[in-house]
Design an enzyme around this catalytic site. Sequence first.
Site: not given
Ligand code: COA
Length: 268
Positions: A76, A119, A122, A142
């Site tokens: 999400a 999500g 999911e 999460e």
């Molecule tokens: N919601 C909003 N923005 C997100 C996101 C999410 N779930 N996942 C990634 N992004 C955004 C980051 O904030 C970043 O934005 P920016 O460029 O403005 O800084 C961009 O996507 C790239 O993410 P980044 O973390 O730099 O990329 P990465 O390839 O190094 O890592 C992930 C990828 C997916 C491992 C990491 O972004 C992450 O852990 N995301 C969250 C996962 C999560 O907790 N999901 C459950 C949500 S309820």
Amino acid sequence: MDIERRGPAYGAAETLLVEVTGGVLLVTINRPDVRNAINSQVQRDLRSVLEAARADEEVGAVVLTGAGEKAFIAGADISQVAGYSKATALDSDLQRLFDLVEDFPKPTIAAVNGYALGGGCELAMACDIRIASATARLGLPETALSILPGAGGTQRLGRLVGTGRAIEMVLTGRMVDAAEALRIGLVTEVTDPAALIDTARATAATILARGPLAIRLAKLVIRAGMDADQRTGQVVERLAQAVLYESADKAEGTAAFLGKRVPRFTGR
Ligand code: COA
């Protein structure tokens, strides 16, 4: 491929790319800058595309994937989650959207091309089949945000991989790579990244060559049985078979086999 012919119901989706080839609708979640995170617009778009696909007789199966090479869906959109309230959870739009995916009358395949987190994992779990690229990583992180995987994740993960593994994955937030996901039953197949969509399409084509009514009922009966005791599940199985035994497609399927020809199913 005839995207235009699919009309406004598909074309209206802002956050999704949609195309139909050989009866397979490919839906690509298209927010690569935020790793295809699901915001409310994605939810609205997915809902309307699924409704259109449900009614579209030329769509036999749906493949879901993410834009870019990094992510299927990173969960999400956390910038929106930050503002969610009790009411958001109780309305549970995302949980209901994924139920729609699970209950979709046509086969659904998640082509997991990278991170499938929260999500994203999911949504993949709500699909009938999960095929992962060798670079995919899946997990339910999460609890790091002090929330739960609340779009079916706490329920579907255990049903796929067993209670013990599900609890470990949710409590630690640990991601699994594609090889481990295959080993524990979270995905059904792992492919080279370049072959992912073709593999998903080929799997869909294999399913589409079979009796459509049987496919629809098989999915329904297996899922209903998972929520029931075995005897009740078998009663549902018997009733579904009764419908199929007197169907035109069963007559066609058996006649085609005996006549050594390819069947022409009509879904009746
Ligand atoms: N919601 C909003 N923005 C997100 C996101 C999410 N779930 N996942 C990634 N992004 C955004 C980051 O904030 C970043 O934005 P920016 O460029 O403005 O800084 C961009 O996507 C790239 O993410 P980044 O973390 O730099 O990329 P990465 O390839 O190094 O890592 C992930 C990828 C997916 C491992 C990491 O972004 C992450 O852990 N995301 C969250 C996962 C999560 O907790 N999901 C459950 C949500 S309820």
